[in-house]
Write a protein that holds these residues in place. Structure first.
Motif, PDB file in Angstrom:
ATOM      1  N   ALA A   1       0.524  -0.978   0.393  1.00 55.53           N
ATOM      2  CA  ALA A   1       0.327   0.092  -0.018  1.00 55.53           C
ATOM      3  C   ALA A   1       0.644   0.800  -0.212  1.00 55.53           C
ATOM      4  N   ILE A   2       0.337   2.428  -0.868  1.00 56.50           N
ATOM      5  CA  ILE A   2       1.046   3.740  -0.912  1.00 56.50           C
ATOM      6  C   ILE A   2       1.599   3.664   0.876  1.00 56.50           C
ATOM      7  N   ALA A   3      -0.106   4.214   1.375  1.00 52.08           N
ATOM      8  CA  ALA A   3       0.466   4.765   2.716  1.00 52.08           C
ATOM      9  C   ALA A   3       0.849   4.416   3.208  1.00 52.08           C
ATOM     10  N   GLU A   4       1.343   3.233   3.270  1.00 55.70           N
ATOM     11  CA  GLU A   4       1.907   2.432   4.411  1.00 55.70           C
ATOM     12  C   GLU A   4       3.446   2.661   3.798  1.00 55.70           C
ATOM     13  N   LEU A   5       4.203   3.033   2.408  1.00 58.84           N
ATOM     14  CA  LEU A   5       5.118   2.708   2.376  1.00 58.84           C
ATOM     15  C   LEU A   5       5.688   4.531   2.904  1.00 58.84           C
ATOM     16  N   ARG A   6       4.689   5.150   2.495  1.00 55.66           N
ATOM     17  CA  ARG A   6       5.309   6.577   2.522  1.00 55.66           C
ATOM     18  C   ARG A   6       5.404   6.917   4.166  1.00 55.66           C
ATOM     19  N   THR A   7       4.422   6.302   5.057  1.00 58.48           N
ATOM     20  CA  THR A   7       4.803   6.027   6.401  1.00 58.48           C
ATOM     21  C   THR A   7       6.146   5.722   6.645  1.00 58.48           C
ATOM     22  N   ILE A   8       6.190   4.254   6.237  1.00 60.16           N
ATOM     23  CA  ILE A   8       7.706   3.898   6.623  1.00 60.16           C
ATOM     24  C   ILE A   8       9.113   5.023   6.504  1.00 60.16           C
ATOM     25  N   ILE A   9       8.847   5.792   4.968  1.00 62.77           N
ATOM     26  CA  ILE A   9       9.764   6.175   4.370  1.00 62.77           C
ATOM     27  C   ILE A   9       9.490   7.947   5.104  1.00 62.77           C
ATOM     28  N   GLY A  10       8.364   7.683   5.605  1.00 64.61           N
ATOM     29  CA  GLY A  10       8.779   9.294   6.336  1.00 64.61           C
ATOM     30  C   GLY A  10       9.534   8.910   7.784  1.00 64.61           C
ATOM     31  N   ALA A  11       9.211   7.816   8.452  1.00 60.37           N
ATOM     32  CA  ALA A  11       9.758   7.515   9.497  1.00 60.37           C
ATOM     33  C   ALA A  11      11.944   7.552   9.037  1.00 60.37           C
TER      34      ALA A  11
ATOM     35  N   LEU B   1      13.202  -2.918   1.695  1.00 59.10           N
ATOM     36  CA  LEU B   1      11.854  -2.626   1.206  1.00 59.10           C
ATOM     37  C   LEU B   1      11.377  -3.192  -0.053  1.00 59.10           C
ATOM     38  N   LEU B   2      10.862  -3.591   0.057  1.00 58.23           N
ATOM     39  CA  LEU B   2      10.204  -4.323  -1.564  1.00 58.23           C
ATOM     40  C   LEU B   2       8.370  -3.719  -1.703  1.00 58.23           C
ATOM     41  N   PHE B   3       8.377  -2.644  -2.120  1.00 48.83           N
ATOM     42  CA  PHE B   3       6.836  -2.093  -2.514  1.00 48.83           C
ATOM     43  C   PHE B   3       6.667  -3.048  -3.846  1.00 48.83           C
TER      44      PHE B   3
ATOM     45  N   ASN C   1       7.022  10.472  -7.508  1.00 50.62           N
ATOM     46  CA  ASN C   1       6.424  11.127  -6.477  1.00 50.62           C
ATOM     47  C   ASN C   1       5.457   9.913  -5.470  1.00 50.62           C
ATOM     48  N   ILE C   2       5.147   8.596  -5.797  1.00 48.56           N
ATOM     49  CA  ILE C   2       5.793   7.717  -3.852  1.00 48.56           C
ATOM     50  C   ILE C   2       6.612   7.731  -3.443  1.00 48.56           C
ATOM     51  N   VAL C   3       7.493   7.459  -3.869  1.00 41.57           N
ATOM     52  CA  VAL C   3       8.919   6.843  -3.171  1.00 41.57           C
ATOM     53  C   VAL C   3       9.674   7.951  -3.415  1.00 41.57           C
ATOM     54  N   GLN C   4       9.555   9.105  -3.837  1.00 40.76           N
ATOM     55  CA  GLN C   4      10.287  10.392  -3.267  1.00 40.76           C
ATOM     56  C   GLN C   4      11.623  10.185  -2.800  1.00 40.76           C
ATOM     57  N   PRO C   5      12.483   9.164  -3.391  1.00 38.94           N
ATOM     58  CA  PRO C   5      13.451   9.479  -3.477  1.00 38.94           C
ATOM     59  C   PRO C   5      15.020  10.034  -3.612  1.00 38.94           C
ATOM     60  N   ASP C   6      15.695   9.932  -3.140  1.00 36.97           N
ATOM     61  CA  ASP C   6      17.095  10.726  -3.106  1.00 36.97           C
ATOM     62  C   ASP C   6      17.379  10.210  -4.432  1.00 36.97           C
TER      63      ASP C   6
END
Length: 280
Positions: free
Chosen positions: A6-16, A89-91, A137-142
């Motif tokens: 899920a996108i929402a869960e991915l964003r929560t993890i990456i945000g941390a 992490l595997l999306f 946009n989902i991952v917003q990687p460097d």
């Protein structure tokens, strides 16, 4: 390694991770991973504290009659390879997570998307650009890592990132090849043993064309024609064989210094692409 759908869960993890000061590297794939993909993960690990890999067989980049339904899906094996490679992490999203049924937006890189592979796969690169823009946009990687086997795809994504001011550093990674020179690809699994041995002639044709250019042959159309004839005689059905400027994939002239030769051909039921880049 965490697996997230899920996108929402991915964003929560990456945000941390970001709040902890970690840099994020991203490797987008369609799965059925091979040594070329793992090289991307290895390169990503050297550039960031966290590595995210996506596996998504993107329906919008497949045309009518292409192999979307039969494209090899090996998620369990892929997870093991990514775990061994040190991915964090595997999306693994479903189509319904990535595309709203009412979506109307398509990202298109004009001109570049209609050349070479694009001439034989109408709409393919619109699907690629759209899904990569969404993933960025989902991952917003460097940083994001792409193999150069599909050089045209890399140039299109590079152009999209520039034009849309997407704040991601693109890192190209050289093609990984079999011992006989065949570029590693998930679609190589479609080849019979005899076809796989013969498929190496595509890279041989690229090397011969490069050597002809470097030797001073200025009639590029003749070099291309000889390569097309060689591939046809070897049992391929070539789509194109083009000597191009590496910057914008336009037809090269003898005055151009930085070149790439692009080739696409069918062997049996399998469509192969490859390229070779060099400077004069």
């Amino acid at each position: 390694m965490q697996t997230v759908t899920a996108i929402a869960e991915l964003r929560t993890i990456i945000g941390a991770w970001r709040r902890a000061g970690d840099r994020i590297a991203f490797v987008p794939t369609m799965g059925n991973l091979h040594a070329g993909h793992i090289r991307l993960v290895d390169a990503a690990r050297r550039r960031a504290e966290r590595v995210v890999v996506s596996i998504f067989v993107n329906p919008t980049q497949f045309g009518v009659g292409e192999d979307f339904e039969t494209y090899p899906r090996t998620e369990a094996e892929d997870r093991e390879k990514l775990l061994a490679a040190g991915a964090d992490l595997l999306f693994l999203p479903r189509v319904s997570e990535m595309y709203d049924p009412a979506a109307k937006t398509v990202v298109s890189v004009a001109g570049l998307s209609d050349l070479h592979c694009g001439a034989f796969r109408p709409g393919h690169f619109n699907g690629v650009a759209t899904v990569v823009a969404k993933l960025f946009n989902i991952v917003q990687p460097d940083t994001a890592f792409f193999g150069l086997k599909d050089y045209q795809q890399f140039v299109i994504i590079r152009t999209m990132v520039r034009d849309l001011n997407i704040p991601v550093e693109l890192v190209p990674v050289e093609t990984v090849r079999e011992a006989n020179g065949l570029a590693m690809s998930s679609r190589n699994g479609y080849l019979s043993a005899a076809e796989k041995a013969n498929a190496a002639k595509l890279y041989q044709a690229l090397c011969a064309a490069r050597d002809a250019v470097l030797s001073g042959v200025a009639a590029y159309a003749d070099i291309e024609g000889q390569a097309l004839a060689f591939l046809s005689e070897a049992g391929f059905r070539p789509d194109y064989f083009s000597i191009c400027r590496s910057l914008d994939l336009a037809a090269a002239t003898p005055e151009d210094r930085d070149l790439v030769i692009l080739a696409g051909a069918r062997l049996g039921k399998t469509r192969l692409i490859d390229n070779i880049g060099f400077s004069k």
